[in-house]
Design an enzyme around this catalytic site. Structure first.
Site, short mmCIF file in Angstrom:
data_model
loop_
_atom_site.label_atom_id
_atom_site.label_comp_id
_atom_site.label_asym_id
_atom_site.label_seq_id
_atom_site.Cartn_x
_atom_site.Cartn_y
_atom_site.Cartn_z
N GLU A 212 -1.18 -2.75 14.44
CA GLU A 212 -2.59 -2.65 14.07
C GLU A 212 -2.83 -2.93 12.59
OE1 GLU A 212 -5.65 -1.70 16.11
OE2 GLU A 212 -6.06 -2.87 14.32
N VAL B 86 2.74 1.32 1.38
CA VAL B 86 2.28 1.70 2.73
C VAL B 86 3.15 2.82 3.31
CG1 VAL B 86 1.70 0.86 5.03
CG2 VAL B 86 1.38 -0.64 3.07
N GLY C 74 -4.88 -1.69 0.98
CA GLY C 74 -4.71 -0.43 0.25
C GLY C 74 -3.86 0.56 1.01
N LYS D 54 2.57 -8.26 8.36
CA LYS D 54 1.92 -9.43 8.97
C LYS D 54 2.80 -10.67 8.96
CE LYS D 54 0.45 -8.92 4.53
NZ LYS D 54 -0.49 -8.31 3.63
N GLY E 18 -4.76 -3.20 -9.87
CA GLY E 18 -3.82 -2.88 -8.79
C GLY E 18 -4.21 -3.44 -7.44
N LYS F 125 -2.81 -13.82 9.33
CA LYS F 125 -3.62 -12.85 10.05
C LYS F 125 -4.48 -13.52 11.14
CE LYS F 125 -3.74 -9.59 6.17
NZ LYS F 125 -4.41 -9.27 4.90
N GLU G 174 -1.25 -8.47 -5.90
CA GLU G 174 0.18 -8.38 -6.15
C GLU G 174 0.50 -9.09 -7.48
OE1 GLU G 174 2.07 -7.28 -3.48
OE2 GLU G 174 0.45 -7.29 -1.99
N1 HSE Z 1 -2.57 -8.63 0.04
C1 HSE Z 1 -3.34 -8.24 1.19
C2 HSE Z 1 -4.83 -8.38 0.88
C3 HSE Z 1 -2.99 -6.83 1.59
O1 HSE Z 1 -5.18 -8.55 -0.29
O2 HSE Z 1 -5.65 -8.32 1.80
C4 HSE Z 1 -3.45 -6.43 2.96
O3 HSE Z 1 -2.85 -7.18 3.98
#
Ligand code: HSE
Length: 405
Positions: free
Chosen positions: A124, A12, A297, A100, A182, A200, A185
């Protein structure tokens, strides 16, 4: 000139640098000021990358530089992000983040410190990647009493479920493909166990209802137990299986939950595929609204972070976020939440349906071609408690998924 620093040159952070470079002219125009990256903090070296010219390994360079007015925190995790963020805010620097985990854990405290110091803590990018849902809740939907938020808030799990539905793949295979491409994780636990979506929905709910929703209080289930056969059953009755993060007002009290659910084509979230995210919001005067877009992303997330940087540059001495109260939102016990349930039982239709009907009442059995010695059914609406009680009387249940139909 608004001088900024970026903490962490990972996916990011490097996206933030790229977005600022790519859209320099329009971003500066909208910010009403020239945005210059004065520092990038990272422990690594980046030989050959122009970022090397502004690279520092020492956080104090940033903290002690009075020219830096906005800090972008894209380190992720709680430590040292929490400490760095706090010190920046106390030093009168605004902080914009995609983190987050940190917002869900310490967001309220950090917003308070920002307010006390006349700066901003903006996040945001913490929910829904590039979808502008935080700004919508903070400033666009302020005429409403929000009574429901339901989102597909995790791109990785939605990609896996989409792959399972399209190709009949099993969970492990779909996860492996997500990792190879990709999307997931290397350690995807927070995604597949529902924790990421839980954090979230806690952030969105706190903002929408004005009270603190602790992510630890939210009943959370992931998608690791969902099988290709579950999805075949769902498809046979016109449904898809989605990982839904929900908070909702029922009889003046709220519940919050993250779990897989069957939804049908009447639900606006039904067609949200792949890594996309969507957030459905219901307000008492607005009615329904849905926010849809790239939920994860590098560049979509960076787009949201940079929009926050623009906001900070435009409001250098004005706090723009509505902080929620530190009073906890009282969530009802999950056992009292009502829904329908899709259930699979082993055995033959002829031999076992009577036992199921004795417990659950009249049911419409569902059979799948090629899947023998079992059948499925969807219950009437009942509380989780009632479901558990009934289910305990049947010893051949294979699986259960909530059905929002
Ligand atoms: N690992 C999170 C997802 C990244 O797959 O949504 C974005 O917050």
């Amino acid at each position: 000139m608004a001088k900024i620093a970026v903490l962490g040159f990972g996916t990011v952070g490097s996206g933030v640098v790229e977005v600022i470079e790519t859209n320099k002219t329009s971003i500066n125009k909208r910010a009403g000021d020239e945005i210059e990256i004065k520092y990038v903090l990272d422990l690594r070296e980046f030989p050959g990358n122009p970022i090397q010219d502004v690279l520092t390994h020492d956080f104090n360079d940033i903290l002690n530089d009075p020219e830096v007015s906005v800090v972008v925190e894209t380190m992720g995790g709680l430590n040292p992000a929490y400490d760095f963020t706090k010190r920046c805010l106390l030093a009168g620097k605004s902080v914009c983040t995609s983190n987050k985990e940190l917002v869900a854990e310490h967001g309220l405290e950090l917003m308070q410190i920002a307010q006390d110091n006349g700066v901003n803590y903006l996040f945001e990018a913490s929910c829904g990647g590039g979808i502008p849902i935080i700004r919508a809740l903070n400033s666009s939907l302020t005429a409403d009493e929000i009574d429901e938020i339901t989102g597909i808030l995790n791109g990785t799990t939605n990609y896996i479920l989409t792959k399972m539905a399209r190709d009949g793949a099993e969970f492990d295979e779909a996860l492996k493909e997500a990792q190879n491409n990709g999307f997931a994780e290397r350690n995807p636990e927070a995604d597949i166990e529902g924790l990421d979506a839980c954090r979230k929905i806690a952030i969105l709910s706190s903002l929408a209802y004005g009270r603190d929703v602790r992510w630890q209080d939210i009943h959370t289930e992931g998608i690791t137990k969902i099988t290709a056969t579950d999805i075949k059953y769902a498809q046979s009755i016109g449904c898809s299986v989605k990982l839904l993060a929900t908070s909702r007002k029922v009889n003046n009290r709220f519940y919050a939950m993250v779990s897989p659910a069957l939804i049908n084509a009447d639900n606006p979230l039904y067609s949200v595929q792949g890594v996309f995210n969507a957030v459905f919001v219901h307000g008492n005067v607005l009615g329904d609204a849905m926010f849809y877009g790239s939920g994860a992303g590098k560049l979509p997330t960076a787009s949201a972070v940079v929009a926050d940087v623009v906001d900070c540059a435009k409001h250098p001495h004005e706090n723009v976020m509505n902080r929620w109260s530190s009073k906890k939102l009282d969530l009802i016990d999950i056992d009292d939440v009502r829904s329908r349930f899709f259930v699979r039982v082993s055995g033959s239709l002829a031999g076992d349906i009577s036992n199921v009907q004795e417990v659950f009442g009249k049911i419409e059995p569902i059979s799948i071609p090629g899947v023998g010695n079992e059948f499925g059914f969807v219950t009437e609406e009942m509380s989780e408690h009632e479901y558990k009680e009934k289910a305990s009387k049947i010893d051949n249940i294979i699986s259960m998924i909530r059905a929002r139909i």
